[in-house]
Design a protein around this motif. Structure first.
Motif, short mmCIF file in Angstrom:
data_model
loop_
_atom_site.label_atom_id
_atom_site.label_comp_id
_atom_site.label_asym_id
_atom_site.label_seq_id
_atom_site.Cartn_x
_atom_site.Cartn_y
_atom_site.Cartn_z
N GLU B 37 -15.36 55.82 10.98
CA GLU B 37 -16.80 56.09 10.82
C GLU B 37 -17.10 56.48 9.40
O GLU B 37 -18.06 56.00 8.79
N LEU B 38 -16.29 57.35 8.94
CA LEU B 38 -16.54 57.88 7.61
C LEU B 38 -16.52 56.77 6.59
O LEU B 38 -17.39 56.69 5.71
N PHE B 39 -15.57 55.93 6.73
CA PHE B 39 -15.46 54.87 5.75
C PHE B 39 -16.63 53.92 5.82
O PHE B 39 -17.10 53.40 4.81
N ARG B 40 -17.05 53.73 7.03
CA ARG B 40 -18.21 52.86 7.12
C ARG B 40 -19.43 53.54 6.54
O ARG B 40 -20.31 52.89 6.00
N ALA B 41 -19.42 54.82 6.70
CA ALA B 41 -20.53 55.57 6.11
C ALA B 41 -20.52 55.46 4.60
O ALA B 41 -21.53 55.69 3.94
N ALA B 42 -19.36 55.11 4.08
CA ALA B 42 -19.29 54.97 2.62
C ALA B 42 -19.93 53.68 2.16
O ALA B 42 -20.02 53.42 0.96
N GLN B 43 -20.32 52.88 3.13
CA GLN B 43 -21.01 51.63 2.81
C GLN B 43 -20.18 50.74 1.91
O GLN B 43 -20.65 50.18 0.92
N LEU B 44 -18.98 50.64 2.27
CA LEU B 44 -18.11 49.74 1.54
C LEU B 44 -17.92 48.48 2.36
O LEU B 44 -17.98 48.51 3.58
N PRO B 45 -17.66 47.42 1.69
CA PRO B 45 -17.41 46.20 2.46
C PRO B 45 -16.14 46.35 3.31
O PRO B 45 -15.27 47.17 3.03
N ASN B 46 -16.11 45.54 4.35
CA ASN B 46 -15.02 45.69 5.30
C ASN B 46 -13.67 45.50 4.67
O ASN B 46 -12.73 46.24 4.93
N ASP B 47 -13.58 44.50 3.86
CA ASP B 47 -12.26 44.24 3.31
C ASP B 47 -11.83 45.39 2.39
O ASP B 47 -10.65 45.70 2.30
N VAL B 48 -12.80 45.99 1.77
CA VAL B 48 -12.43 47.13 0.93
C VAL B 48 -11.89 48.26 1.80
O VAL B 48 -10.90 48.90 1.47
N GLY B 82 -16.74 51.40 -8.36
CA GLY B 82 -16.63 50.04 -8.85
C GLY B 82 -15.29 49.70 -9.45
O GLY B 82 -15.08 48.60 -9.95
N PHE B 83 -14.38 50.63 -9.41
CA PHE B 83 -13.07 50.31 -9.96
C PHE B 83 -12.28 49.50 -8.96
O PHE B 83 -12.46 49.61 -7.75
N PRO B 84 -11.39 48.70 -9.47
CA PRO B 84 -10.55 47.94 -8.55
C PRO B 84 -9.62 48.91 -7.81
O PRO B 84 -9.19 49.92 -8.34
N LEU B 85 -9.36 48.53 -6.61
CA LEU B 85 -8.53 49.41 -5.80
C LEU B 85 -7.07 49.22 -6.15
O LEU B 85 -6.49 48.17 -5.94
N ARG B 86 -6.53 50.23 -6.62
CA ARG B 86 -5.11 50.19 -6.91
C ARG B 86 -4.52 51.52 -6.49
O ARG B 86 -5.18 52.53 -6.52
N VAL B 87 -3.29 51.48 -6.23
CA VAL B 87 -2.63 52.73 -5.90
C VAL B 87 -2.64 53.66 -7.09
O VAL B 87 -2.83 54.87 -6.98
N GLU B 88 -2.47 53.07 -8.24
CA GLU B 88 -2.40 53.93 -9.43
C GLU B 88 -3.76 54.51 -9.74
O GLU B 88 -3.85 55.55 -10.41
N SER B 89 -4.78 53.82 -9.26
CA SER B 89 -6.10 54.27 -9.67
C SER B 89 -6.44 55.62 -9.08
O SER B 89 -7.40 56.24 -9.48
N ILE B 90 -5.65 56.01 -8.16
CA ILE B 90 -5.93 57.30 -7.55
C ILE B 90 -5.91 58.38 -8.60
O ILE B 90 -6.78 59.25 -8.65
N ASN B 91 -4.87 58.31 -9.35
CA ASN B 91 -4.73 59.40 -10.31
C ASN B 91 -5.22 59.05 -11.70
O ASN B 91 -5.52 59.92 -12.50
N THR B 92 -5.29 57.77 -11.94
CA THR B 92 -5.62 57.40 -13.32
C THR B 92 -7.11 57.50 -13.59
O THR B 92 -7.52 57.88 -14.68
N VAL B 93 -7.85 57.15 -12.58
CA VAL B 93 -9.29 57.17 -12.83
C VAL B 93 -9.77 58.60 -12.85
O VAL B 93 -9.70 59.33 -11.88
N LYS B 94 -10.24 58.95 -13.94
CA LYS B 94 -10.66 60.35 -14.07
C LYS B 94 -12.14 60.49 -13.80
O LYS B 94 -12.91 59.55 -13.89
N ASP B 95 -12.48 61.67 -13.49
CA ASP B 95 -13.90 62.00 -13.33
C ASP B 95 -14.58 61.11 -12.33
O ASP B 95 -15.68 60.63 -12.55
N LEU B 96 -13.90 60.92 -11.29
CA LEU B 96 -14.55 60.14 -10.24
C LEU B 96 -15.57 61.00 -9.54
O LEU B 96 -15.34 62.17 -9.28
#
Lengths: 139, 732
Positions: B37-48, B82-96
Motif C-alpha cells: 500500500e505504502l509503495f503505491r501511495a508513493a505513486q511510483l510506477p509498478n515496475d519501479v 528521479g534518480f535511477p534505482l541502484r543499490v548504491e544509490s541508497i547511500n550515495t544520493v545525498k540529501d534525498l
C-alpha cells in the motif's frame, strides 16, 4: 552419520533419496541401486525366519572402503537404505536400528496422510526434517 | 544488505512508517500488504515498485524486515527524486527528500474510520476487512456505497456457491477471497493476487490498487488474514464471476491505499481477532468450522476419516502438496483422521493459505488440538483413517495397551510424545511378551509407562553398596544405605550388625517395613513362609499374598510420600555417589516409581533382572547363547537373560535381595531420612529380622517370576513359529 538415505518402493524404484551434497550424489544413487540386489538376496534368504523388528533390519549390506550400507525392509517390501560414512567411528548397530526405526515411523506418518498416494515421491516436510536430523545429528 | 545510513529525520520517518506497517507488532517483519500500500501511495510506477522490492531484498526473503523496509523507503525516495534505482544509490544520493506518500494519513484515517464504523454496523466484526471482490469492483469511491454493496454482492456471490458455504452473510468476504486466491496457483494472474491482498487491507473498497503488476510479486505474500476469511470450497462458477469482476475492479481502481486504510484495517482486525496471533481462531470462525465438520461428521466427538477430509480439502483447490503439508501439521496424533480440533486447525490453515499466508513449519500453538479424548486418539493411532470412524469413535476401543493412556498424558509435548509413543509401543510390545505383569500395569504415573520398560541396572554391586554405605554413614542419611547392607547380610551373612545399626538409626523400621513389604504387591499369591516370627512381617506378607493393590493401598498411601521423596533420594544419591552409582541409585528410584505405581515387584524385578542380567549378559554372552536354545534372535535374548538369571540366581540372591533391599530400604528409608533418631537395639534387631524376612520373600518371588518369564517366552517363541508358518506370504 547417514550420508545418504533412500526409500525404495516395492517395485524397486525410489520414493525418496537424499544425500549430503558434499559429493557427487550420483555415486550414492549408484550405491543404493546396487545395494538393492543385496537387499533382495537377504530377503529371499530370510525365508522361514520370523518376521520381526529385527528381521526388518537387514544390517550391514556391504561395506566399501569409504562407506557402509545398511538396509531395512518393511513388511510391505518398502526398503530403506542408508549409507553411512565409515570414517565415522563405528556407529553402533543399535544406533543404526534406531535410525531405521525413526525412518519407518516417519514413513508411516507419511502414509497416513490421505493426500499422499502410495507410490508417489515422498514430499513431506516432516519426513524431510527427520531425515535431515538424521543426516546431521550423527555427525 | 548494504549498509544504510539515514539521517535523523529519515530515521524517524522510516521508523514511523515501519511501525505503521508493522501491523503484527512484530517489530521485525512488516506486513507485505501494508508495505505494498505504502509503495503505491508513493505513486511510483509498478515496475519501479517491483524493482525497489527486488533491490531491497524483500522478494528474495519474502517479507519485509526492518532493514529491507528502510532500504525500500530509501529507494522510494530515490525514485521519487528521479534518480535511477541502484543499490548504491541508497547511500550515495545525498540529501534525498523523504519519500512521499500520497494522501495524508490523518485525512485518510478519518475517512476510513467513518466508513469502517458504518460498515461494521452492517456486517459485524468480520465484515470490514475483506470486501468481496465484486463489491470492490463496483465501489470505487465512497466507502459507504461500498459498504452497502459489500453485503449484497457477497451474498449474491455466495449464493451460487456450493452448499458448503453455509454462512452467507456473516463471513462476507472470505469466500471471495478464497476463490480469488484459488487463482494464485493457477495463473499467477497479477491482478488476482493483488485483488486478493487488497481486501485485507482496505476494508472499504479502496482495496484495489492500480499497480497490479507490481503486486504480482506479492502473490504469495499477502498479509495474514488476522480474522479469518471464511473459506468456501466454492466451485468454479462463483470463481468465474469473481474473475470477471476482478479485471474490472482492478483496472478501475486507482485509489492509493494509504496509511489510513491500513490503520482502519488494523482496528478491524483487532476487533475481529487478536492480530498478535494471526493463527488464532475466532469464535465465529470456529463456529463455521464446526458447522463444516458437522456436514461431514455429525458427531462432534467423532473423527473425519482421511478420505473424506481429503475430498473436502481438495475442494479448496490448493495444490496437493500444500494440502499434504497442512494435513501433516494438523493431524496431531498422526492417526489418519481428524478430530474436531484437528479439523478446525486444518481448515484454518487452508483458509490462511488461500489468503496467501505461508504455511508454518510447525503447528502454531493456538491451533494445537486440545488434549481431550486422548484415549481415542491414542487408540486410533497407527490405524488407517478409513477404519470406521463415522460411528462413535469416541468409544473406540482402547485397543492399545493400557499404557497408552499414560502416554497420552505426555501429549502436550508433541514431538516428545510421538517419540515416546513410538518407543513405548515398541517396548510395550516386547515387554508384554516378556512379562505378564505388564498388562496389569495401570500406569497412573506417566513416568511409569515410559520409564518402566527401560532396562536399567538395578543392583549396585556390592562394592558400590559398600561405598554408598560408607559415604552415607558419614551423613545422617544412613538409612538408605543401611537397608542395603541389611538385605545382603540377611541371606549371605549376618555379620553386618553395624550396618543394621545404621539402618535402624533413623528409622521407624517397623512402620516402614510394613510399608515396604506391602509395597511390592505383585508378590505372587503364594504366601511367603517367613522365617522371622515377627507377626508384623507376616501381616504384610499376607498383604503381599493378596496380590492386589487394594490390600496394600493403605500402606501404599504412606508410601506415596516415599514415592514422592524419591526425587530427593535421587538427587541425594546423585550427589553423594559417583557417576556409576548415580546411575544405579537413580535407576532405583526410577524403577521404584514403576513399582509403586503398578505391579511393582514383579515388573520391577523383571526390570531389575533385565538390567542386572543385561550387564551380565554382555559379559557372558557366549555362555548365555548356549543356554538360550531358541534359534530366534529376539527371544533368545530375553530367554538368555532369564536362564542366566536363574542359573545365577543363587549366587545372585544376594544381589536380588540387595535390589529388593535397596528398593525396600530406599522406600523405607525415605520417610525416615528426616528422622535420625537412635533406637534401642531391640527395635533394631526386630527390624533386622523383618528385613531379612522381606528379603527372602522377595528373593523367592523373584525366582518365581523369572521362571514365569521363561515360560512365557517359550510360549511366545512357539507362537511366533506358528505365525510364521501360517503367514500367507513370506520373504520369498
Amino acid at each position: 552419520m547417514a550420508v545418504c538415505v533412500a526409500v525404495i518402493a516395492k517395485e524397486n524404484y525410489p520414493l525418496y533419496i537424499r544425500s549430503t551434497p558434499t559429493e557427487n550424489e550420483l555415486k550414492f544413487h549408484y550405491m543404493v541401486h546396487t545395494s538393492l540386489d543385496v537387499v533382495d538376496e537377504k530377503i529371499s534368504a530370510m525365508g522361514k525366519a520370523l518376521v520381526d523388528q529385527r528381521e526388518l533390519y537387514l544390517g550391514l549390506l556391504y561395506p566399501t572402503e569409504d562407506y557402509k550400507v545398511y538396509g531395512y525392509v518393511t513388511n510391505s517390501k518398502v526398503k530403506f537404505v542408508m549409507v553411512v560414512d565409515s570414517s565415522n567411528t563405528a556407529l553402533r548397530d543399535n544406533e543404526i536400528r534406531s535410525m531405521f526405526r525413526k525412518l519407518h515411523n516417519s514413513y508411516t506418518d507419511v502414509m497416513c496422510n490421505p493426500f499422499y498416494n502410495p507410490g508417489d515421491r515422498i514430499q513431506s516436510r516432516a519426513f524431510d526434517n527427520m531425515v535431515t536430523s538424521m543426516m546431521i545429528q550423527v555427525c | 544488505m548494504e549498509g544504510l545510513t539515514l539521517s535523523d529525520a529519515e530515521q524517524k520517518y522510516y521508523s514511523d512508517l515501519f511501525s505503521y506497517c508493522d501491523i503484527e507488532s512484530t517489530k521485525k517483519v512488516v506486513v507485505n500488504g501494508r508495505v505494498l500500500e505504502l509503495f503505491r501511495a508513493a505513486q511510483l510506477p509498478n515496475d519501479v515498485v517491483l524493482q525497489i522490492m527486488e533491490l531491497c531484498g524483500a522478494t528474495r526473503l519474502g517479507y519485509f524486515g526492518r532493514s529491507q523496509f528502510y532500504i525500500a523507503l530509501k529507494l522510494v525516495a530515490v525514485a521519487q527524486s528521479g534518480f535511477p534505482l541502484r543499490v548504491e544509490s541508497i547511500n550515495t544520493v545525498k540529501d534525498l527528500p523523504l519519500p512521499r506518500f500520497v494522501a495524508s494519513k490523518n485525512e485518510q484515517e478519518s475517512r476510513h474510520a467513518a466508513s469502517y464504523s458504518s460498515d461494521s454496523e452492517n456486517q459485524g466484526s468480520y465484515s470490514g476487512v475483506i470486501p468481496p471482490p465484486p463489491g470492490r469492483g463496483q465501489v470505487k469511491k465512497g466507502s459507504v456505497t461500498h459498504d452497502t454493496v459489500q453485503p449484497r454482492t457477497s451474498a449474491d456471490a455466495q449464493e451460487p456457491a456450493s452448499p458448503v458455504v453455509s454462512p452467507q452473510q456473516s463471513p462476507p468476504t472470505s469466500p471471495h477471497t478464497w476463490r480469488k486466491h484459488s487463482r494464485h496457483p493457477s495463473g499467477g494472474n497479477s491482478e488476482r493476487p493483488l485483488a486478493g491482498s487488497g481486501p485485507f487491507w482496505s476494508p472499504f473498497g479502496e482495496a484495489q490498487s492500480g499497480s497490479a503488476g507490481g503486486d504480482a510479486v506479492w502473490s504469495g505474500h499477502s498479509p495474514p488474514p488476522p480474522q479469518e476469511n471464511w473459506v468456501s470450497f466454492a466451485d468454479t462458477p462463483p470463481t468465474s464471476t469473481l474473475l470477471t469482476m476482478h479485471p474490472a475492479s482492478v483496472q478501475d481502481q486507482t485509489t492509493v491505499r494509504t496509511v489510513a486504510s491500513a490503520t482502519t484495517a488494523i482496528e478491524i482486525r483487532r476487533q475481529s481477532s487478536s492480530y498478535d496471533d494471526p493463527w488464532k481462531i475466532t469464535d465465529e470462525q470456529r463456529q463455521y468450522y464446526v458447522n463444516q465438520f458437522k456436514t461431514i461428521q455429525p458427531d462432534l466427538n467423532g473423527f473425519i476419516p482421511g478420505s473424506a477430509a481429503k475430498e473436502f480439502f481438495t475442494k479448496s483447490k490448493l495444490p496437493i502438496l500444500e494440502l499434504s503439508h497442512i494435513w501433516e501439521l494438523s493431524d496431531f496424533d498422526k492417526d489418519g483422521a481428524l478430530t474436531l480440533d484437528e479439523f478446525c486447525a486444518a481448515f484454518h490453515l487452508v483458509v490462511a493459505r488461500k489468503n496467501g499466508y505461508d504455511l508454518p513449519e510447525k503447528l502454531p500453538e493456538s491451533l494445537m488440538p486440545k488434549l481431550i479424548d486422548l484415549e481415542d486418539s491414542a487408540d486410533v493411532g497407527d490405524q488407517p483413517g478409513e477404519v470406521g470412524y463415522s460411528g462413535s469413535p469416541a468409544e473406540a476401543p482402547p485397543s492399545k495397551s493400557p499404557s497408552m493412556p499414560s502416554l497420552n498424558q505426555t501429549w502436550p509435548e508433541l514431538n516428545q510424545s510421538s517419540e515416546q509413543w513410538e518407543t513405548f509401543s515398541e517396548r510395550s510390545s516386547s515387554s508384554q511378551t516378556l512379562t505378564q505383569f505388564d498388562s496389569n500395569i495401570a500406569p497412573a504415573d506417566p513416568d511409569t509407562a515410559i520409564v518402566h520398560p527401560v532396562p536399567i541396572r538395578m543392583t549396585p554391586s556390592k562394592i558400590h553398596m559398600q561405598e554408598m554405605e560408607l559415604k552415607r554413614t558419614g551423613s545422617d542419611h544412613t538409612n538408605p544405605t543401611s537397608p542395603l547392607l541389611v538385605k545382603p547380610s540377611d541371606l549371605s551373612e549376618e555379620n553386618k550388625i553395624n550396618s543394621s545399626v545404621k539402618f535402624a538409626s533413623g528409622n521407624t523400621v517397623g512402620q516402614q517395613q510394613t510399608g515396604v513389604v506391602a509395597h511390592p504387591p505383585a508378590v505372587p499369591p503364594r504366601p511367603q513362609p517367613s522365617q522371622a516370627p515377627g507377626p508384623t512381617v507376616h501381616r504384610p506378607v499376607d498383604a503381599d499374598g493378596l496380590m492386589t493393590h487394594t490390600s496394600t493401598s493403605p500402606q501404599q498411601i504412606p508410601e506415596q510420600p516415599n514415592f514422592a521423596d524419591f526425587s530427593q533420594f535421587e538427587v541425594f544419591a546423585a550427589s553423594n555417589v559417583n557417576e556409576e552409582q548415580d546411575d544405579e541409585a537413580e535407576k532405583h528410584p526410577e524403577v521404584l516409581p514403576v513399582e509403586k505405581a503398578s505391579d511393582p515387584a514383579s515388573s520391577l524385578r523383571v526390570a531389575k533382572t533385565d538390567s542386572k542380567t543385561e550387564e551380565k549378559t554382555a559379559a557372558t554372552a557366549p555362555a548365555n547363547v548356549s543356554k538360550g536354545t531358541t534359534p530366534l534372535a529376539p527371544p533368545p535374548k530375553p530367554v538368555r537373560r532369564r536362564l542366566k538369571s536363574e542359573d545365577e540366581l543363587r549366587p545372585e540372591v544376594d544381589e536380588h535381595t540387595q535390589k529388593t533391599g535397596v528398593l525396600a530400604a530406599v522406600l523405607a528409608s525415605q520417610p525416615s531420612i528426616p528422622r535420625s533418631v537412635g533406637k534401642d537395639k531391640k527395635a533394631i534387631q526386630a527390624s533386622i529380622r523383618r528385613n531379612k524376612e522381606t528379603n527372602t520373600v522377595l528373593a523367592r518371588l523373584n525366582s518365581e517370576l523369572q521362571q514365569q518369564l521363561k515360560d512365557v517366552l517359550e510360549e511366545r517363541i512357539s507362537l511366533e513359529v506358528q505365525l510364521e508358518q501360517l503367514r500367507p506370504f513370506s520373504h520369498l
